[in-house]
Write a protein that holds these residues in place. Structure first.
Motif, PDB file in Angstrom:
ATOM      1  N   GLU A  46      15.122   4.562  -0.905  1.00  0.00           N
ATOM      2  CA  GLU A  46      15.309   6.256   0.493  1.00  0.00           C
ATOM      3  C   GLU A  46      14.211   5.830   1.879  1.00  0.00           C
ATOM      4  O   GLU A  46      14.659   5.897   2.829  1.00  0.00           O
ATOM      5  CB  GLU A  46      15.856   6.947  -0.575  1.00  0.00           C
ATOM      6  N   PHE A  47      13.060   6.510   1.033  1.00  0.00           N
ATOM      7  CA  PHE A  47      12.245   6.600   2.135  1.00  0.00           C
ATOM      8  C   PHE A  47      11.428   6.436   2.607  1.00  0.00           C
ATOM      9  O   PHE A  47      10.512   6.609   3.671  1.00  0.00           O
ATOM     10  CB  PHE A  47      11.156   8.433   1.838  1.00  0.00           C
ATOM     11  N   LEU A  48      11.353   4.516   2.378  1.00  0.00           N
ATOM     12  CA  LEU A  48      10.767   3.724   2.634  1.00  0.00           C
ATOM     13  C   LEU A  48      11.025   3.241   3.793  1.00  0.00           C
ATOM     14  O   LEU A  48      11.079   2.169   4.834  1.00  0.00           O
ATOM     15  CB  LEU A  48       9.527   2.171   2.105  1.00  0.00           C
ATOM     16  N   ALA A  49      13.039   3.552   3.710  1.00  0.00           N
ATOM     17  CA  ALA A  49      13.958   2.933   5.121  1.00  0.00           C
ATOM     18  C   ALA A  49      14.349   1.591   4.316  1.00  0.00           C
ATOM     19  O   ALA A  49      14.447   1.287   6.082  1.00  0.00           O
ATOM     20  CB  ALA A  49      13.575   3.255   6.634  1.00  0.00           C
ATOM     21  N   TYR A  84       0.929  -1.374   0.473  1.00  0.00           N
ATOM     22  CA  TYR A  84      -0.121  -0.183   0.104  1.00  0.00           C
ATOM     23  C   TYR A  84       0.475   1.115   0.021  1.00  0.00           C
ATOM     24  O   TYR A  84       0.600   2.437  -1.081  1.00  0.00           O
ATOM     25  CB  TYR A  84      -0.752   0.050   1.156  1.00  0.00           C
ATOM     26  N   SER A  85       2.120   0.940   1.514  1.00  0.00           N
ATOM     27  CA  SER A  85       2.663   2.265   0.522  1.00  0.00           C
ATOM     28  C   SER A  85       3.432   3.030  -0.582  1.00  0.00           C
ATOM     29  O   SER A  85       3.553   4.160  -0.828  1.00  0.00           O
ATOM     30  CB  SER A  85       3.761   2.046   2.398  1.00  0.00           C
ATOM     31  N   ASP A 124      14.574   5.991  -5.073  1.00  0.00           N
ATOM     32  CA  ASP A 124      13.844   6.766  -4.326  1.00  0.00           C
ATOM     33  C   ASP A 124      13.088   6.196  -3.796  1.00  0.00           C
ATOM     34  O   ASP A 124      13.036   6.553  -1.961  1.00  0.00           O
ATOM     35  CB  ASP A 124      12.626   7.883  -4.837  1.00  0.00           C
ATOM     36  N   ARG A 134      -7.215   3.775   0.212  1.00  0.00           N
ATOM     37  CA  ARG A 134      -7.230   4.546   1.071  1.00  0.00           C
ATOM     38  C   ARG A 134      -8.298   4.841   1.971  1.00  0.00           C
ATOM     39  O   ARG A 134      -8.008   5.412   3.565  1.00  0.00           O
ATOM     40  CB  ARG A 134      -7.206   5.293   0.450  1.00  0.00           C
ATOM     41  N   VAL A 174       4.643  13.463  -8.158  1.00  0.00           N
ATOM     42  CA  VAL A 174       5.890  13.643  -8.386  1.00  0.00           C
ATOM     43  C   VAL A 174       6.709  11.791  -9.021  1.00  0.00           C
ATOM     44  O   VAL A 174       6.778  10.963  -8.110  1.00  0.00           O
ATOM     45  CB  VAL A 174       6.935  13.622  -7.229  1.00  0.00           C
ATOM     46  N   PRO A 175       7.508  11.949  -9.726  1.00  0.00           N
ATOM     47  CA  PRO A 175       8.037  10.674 -10.404  1.00  0.00           C
ATOM     48  C   PRO A 175       9.353  10.016  -9.787  1.00  0.00           C
ATOM     49  O   PRO A 175      10.205  10.975  -9.700  1.00  0.00           O
ATOM     50  CB  PRO A 175       8.393  10.861 -12.102  1.00  0.00           C
ATOM     51  N   VAL A 176       8.976   9.222  -9.345  1.00  0.00           N
ATOM     52  CA  VAL A 176       9.834   8.396  -7.957  1.00  0.00           C
ATOM     53  C   VAL A 176      10.817   6.907  -8.782  1.00  0.00           C
ATOM     54  O   VAL A 176      10.332   6.577  -9.428  1.00  0.00           O
ATOM     55  CB  VAL A 176       9.313   7.876  -6.876  1.00  0.00           C
ATOM     56  N   ILE A 198      -7.095   2.552   4.709  1.00  0.00           N
ATOM     57  CA  ILE A 198      -6.776   2.678   5.949  1.00  0.00           C
ATOM     58  C   ILE A 198      -6.822   3.226   6.518  1.00  0.00           C
ATOM     59  O   ILE A 198      -7.436   3.710   7.868  1.00  0.00           O
ATOM     60  CB  ILE A 198      -5.755   2.820   5.179  1.00  0.00           C
ATOM     61  N   ALA A 249       0.956   4.066  -2.579  1.00  0.00           N
ATOM     62  CA  ALA A 249       0.494   5.316  -2.677  1.00  0.00           C
ATOM     63  C   ALA A 249       1.281   6.419  -3.231  1.00  0.00           C
ATOM     64  O   ALA A 249       1.480   8.030  -3.352  1.00  0.00           O
ATOM     65  CB  ALA A 249       0.217   5.623  -1.007  1.00  0.00           C
ATOM     66  N   ILE A 250       2.509   6.073  -2.659  1.00  0.00           N
ATOM     67  CA  ILE A 250       3.451   6.995  -3.636  1.00  0.00           C
ATOM     68  C   ILE A 250       3.715   6.859  -4.465  1.00  0.00           C
ATOM     69  O   ILE A 250       3.485   8.247  -5.474  1.00  0.00           O
ATOM     70  CB  ILE A 250       5.446   6.623  -2.715  1.00  0.00           C
ATOM     71  N   PHE A 256      -5.810   2.308  -5.044  1.00  0.00           N
ATOM     72  CA  PHE A 256      -5.880   3.193  -4.382  1.00  0.00           C
ATOM     73  C   PHE A 256      -7.073   3.237  -3.910  1.00  0.00           C
ATOM     74  O   PHE A 256      -7.090   3.966  -2.705  1.00  0.00           O
ATOM     75  CB  PHE A 256      -4.696   4.239  -4.167  1.00  0.00           C
TER      76      PHE A 256
END
Lengths: 158, 158
Positions: free
Chosen positions: B67-70, B48-49, B64, B117, B58-60, B120, B52-53, B113
């Motif tokens: 990185e931000f999902l660690a 889901y995360s 990427d 959502r 913003v294209p990722v 969630i 969602a992104i 999504f």
DNA sequence: TATTGTTATACTCTATAACTATA
DNA sequence: TATAGTTATAGAGTATAACAATA
């Protein structure tokens, strides 16, 4: 830079206002740091949690541990096995109900806990570095309310 | 009752003031609830995360996302594989750097999504039921500061 | 019959290392 | 040589089911 793109994308996604997502993100990092800090003490956050509780004054059974750690009783078995074989806790048959095992920290367990507690405090300082004192206190209050409920929340103490 | 003993023991242990411990306890429960809510949508919190992104503007790249999902890049591979085989996202080679894959949600992914959502949001209402509106807002603010830092925190918006 | 602890199993998540193709 | 993505593997965490001893 990729990392800027990443932060931007996250900030603009639906996740930026999802409390559960942000919490999991923040505290899985916290757990990672805590696990590294505990490594030199031969513990991880889960075994540390069990040890911490058995170091308290209230005697607890494995069933009790399972309940408030929200783990299955079978998971408690291996955690207690691990701590017991390290000599940090011991199982005692409850005379009142011989099905139950009361788990108590040994002297060695209490010493280990005291040392590990310092490591945990240090890890927490690191993972909460961006919050000031008042914010940490407020975060603690909110989490206690979440975990213990509005009434059962133990007073913050000293 | 055992459950009263359990709460009492926890409230009197060192864990009662350990922010990381309480947070993990509160939000692993939250994750459990969220995973059950997402089940009927064929998702879990991690997929889901990612979805969602990739539904954001913003294209990722996969980098990427990692990185931000660690998460490790290798974990992103299987998450994107899963979403892609369900037709919810697609990989596109970045013309500027043919090593990179830009991950974009498909129409079907955006529809999925939107539905998920709601699930969630419902799960979040359930797991945060003991907090009132102001407390949830404050919790969100603190978590954003933890995750994004004092400066980068996106404004809370409407 | 129900409960405590235990064993067993399968799946998810976490953590690394090594490989490929591009840069 | 360095980086993006991929494959592979091992260990930790999560979720169930079934069983023995005791209530």
């Amino acid at each position: 830079m990729a990392s800027e793109t990443a932060t931007t994308a996250l900030a603009h996604s639906a996740l930026a206002t999802d409390i559960d997502f942000l919490a999991v993100k923040a505290f899985t990092t916290g757990t990672r740091i805590a696990n590294r800090s505990l490594e030199s003490h031969g513990l991880r956050v889960r075994s540390y949690s069990v040890l911490a509780i058995t170091c308290g004054e209230v005697p607890v059974t494995q069933r009790d541990l399972a309940e408030f750690l929200a783990l299955d009783p079978s998971q408690i078995v291996s955690l207690v096995d691990e701590l017991e074989s390290a000599g940090l806790v011991k199982r005692e048959v409850d005379p009142a109900d011989r099905r139950s095992r009361v788990v108590r920290a040994t002297k060695r367990g209490r010493d280990r806990f005291a040392a590990a507690r310092g490591a945990i405090a240090e890890a927490e300082r690191e993972s909460l570095a961006t919050l000031d004192g008042a914010e940490r206190a407020e975060l603690l209050r909110l989490l206690r309310k979440l975990v213990f409920g509005p009434e059962d929340a133990p007073s913050a103490g000293t």
